[in-house]
Design a protein around this motif. Sequence first.
Motif, PDB file in Angstrom:
ATOM      1  N   SER A 107       0.842  -1.207   0.000  1.00 46.48           N
ATOM      2  CA  SER A 107       0.000   0.000   0.000  1.00 46.48           C
ATOM      3  C   SER A 107       0.873   1.252   0.000  1.00 46.48           C
ATOM      4  N   ALA A 136       1.861   7.612   5.833  1.00 47.50           N
ATOM      5  CA  ALA A 136       1.891   7.289   7.261  1.00 47.50           C
ATOM      6  C   ALA A 136       3.287   7.457   7.832  1.00 47.50           C
ATOM      7  N   SER A 170      -8.635   3.851   6.383  1.00 48.62           N
ATOM      8  CA  SER A 170      -8.167   5.071   5.742  1.00 48.62           C
ATOM      9  C   SER A 170      -7.795   4.785   4.303  1.00 48.62           C
ATOM     10  N   ARG A 175      -2.298   3.567   9.016  1.00 54.30           N
ATOM     11  CA  ARG A 175      -2.344   2.180   8.554  1.00 54.30           C
ATOM     12  C   ARG A 175      -3.154   1.300   9.488  1.00 54.30           C
ATOM     13  N   ASP A 176      -3.391   1.780  10.731  1.00 54.12           N
ATOM     14  CA  ASP A 176      -4.108   0.987  11.736  1.00 54.12           C
ATOM     15  C   ASP A 176      -5.593   1.284  11.787  1.00 54.12           C
ATOM     16  N   LEU A 190      -0.219   4.997   0.847  1.00 53.48           N
ATOM     17  CA  LEU A 190      -0.701   5.111   2.217  1.00 53.48           C
ATOM     18  C   LEU A 190       0.436   4.871   3.211  1.00 53.48           C
ATOM     19  N   SER A 191       1.279   3.886   2.925  1.00 56.56           N
ATOM     20  CA  SER A 191       2.412   3.590   3.818  1.00 56.56           C
ATOM     21  C   SER A 191       3.378   4.761   3.896  1.00 56.56           C
ATOM     22  N   LYS A 197      -5.307   1.930   0.044  1.00 56.26           N
ATOM     23  CA  LYS A 197      -6.205   1.689   1.177  1.00 56.26           C
ATOM     24  C   LYS A 197      -5.470   0.944   2.280  1.00 56.26           C
ATOM     25  N   SER A 198      -5.915   1.119   3.516  1.00 55.46           N
ATOM     26  CA  SER A 198      -5.374   0.363   4.639  1.00 55.46           C
ATOM     27  C   SER A 198      -6.052  -1.002   4.698  1.00 55.46           C
ATOM     28  N   ASN A 199      -5.451  -1.925   5.435  1.00 58.84           N
ATOM     29  CA  ASN A 199      -6.071  -3.235   5.599  1.00 58.84           C
ATOM     30  C   ASN A 199      -7.414  -3.130   6.306  1.00 58.84           C
TER      31      ASN A 199
END
Length: 390
Positions: A16, A23, A40, A36-37, A19-20, A56-58
């Motif tokens: 990701s 973050a 989002s 990431r948590d 996003l990563s 996208k986050s997990n």
Amino acid sequence: MKDNKERIIFHIDVNSAFLSWSAADAMKNGEKLDIRDIPSVIGGDESSRRGVVLAKSNSAKKYGIITGESLFSARKKYPNLKVISPCFPVYEKYSKSMIDLLQEYTPLLQQYSIDECFLDVTNDLRDEPIKMAEAIRERIKTELGFTVNIGISNNKLLAKMASEFNKPDKVNTLYSSEIKEKLWPLSVGELFMVGKKATEKLNKLYIYTIGELANYSAELLKSKFKSYGLMIWEYANGIDTSDVECNTSEMKVISNSTTFAEDISDSESAYKVLRSLSENLSTRLRELNKCCNSISVSIRSSDFKNYSHQKKLINPTDSNRQIITVALQLFDEVWKKEPIRLLGVSLTQLVDEGYYQMSLFEVAQDDKEKALDKAIDSIRKRYGHDIISN
């Protein structure tokens, strides 16, 4: 072209990526919440319905949010979704940091996109491939603040497919001997270069898995899909003969370092490590047909204090002996006798081989050293790096 059976190729894919990287950058600048948590996404202009999900986050994935869908649609799935605007200068910065780190392992690096690349580490293995890949994965997470998947194989295609397994933050193999077990059971739509429309057409031929595609008639596929049909049949069978083609910008520095599981406190242990690091770098110089004008040694102490020492050379060199000699000299001059956590060697101000002139005596000496170094390179390439040691 190298024999595929002899090659060891890594494919590095950032999990990701946008996003990563957003973050990692936010937390580096003091943000406490790791996006990431939580649910989002990275997305475009939310005020218009044309904005789409770029990453996208997990947690967002659990609500059925997918890359490429509109932010309007994503909000309907989870109203409290956190949307972060993309920042491409940040992404370029983190991408470059990753490439710089990976170039410490091999000069044979091909950047495939902003968030993925291939490494040919055939001649630069420092350990078993899985252990080396795990070390790279851990360094990226610890030093750069984001995670990657690494796929290992004997060609680029299978390495890329392997990097898709078991996300995130994993190392996976997909060697030719593992194709039947790991690749063939997958849906045909998961094969590289097989999109949604191609999947629908293949399904009409009762081809639903990669294994069914691999065992289908290559001639029939070629007659129905022309060259594309033959290509995906070869991919389904793990066939790929393409090389890792270096496409990064001209390097001005190459470096190598190692972090110790336990601190070292004696010069002999340090010398052994410095010799190994220097030999690896000099081999890479010769692969690049480069010489260095400057050598530096860096030390990180047990209390995480960093310092280094550098020397400018009279003549550029790619010689094992000269680089090792200078590295050991620099270490002796700079080491403060405290326990060592990390040792590194860097070669800078790189120039093309043959760029410089020397006296006749130096030329003769240099020719003898080059012949010896090339002989050693050849032996190690054939039998492994550890076959010869100082």
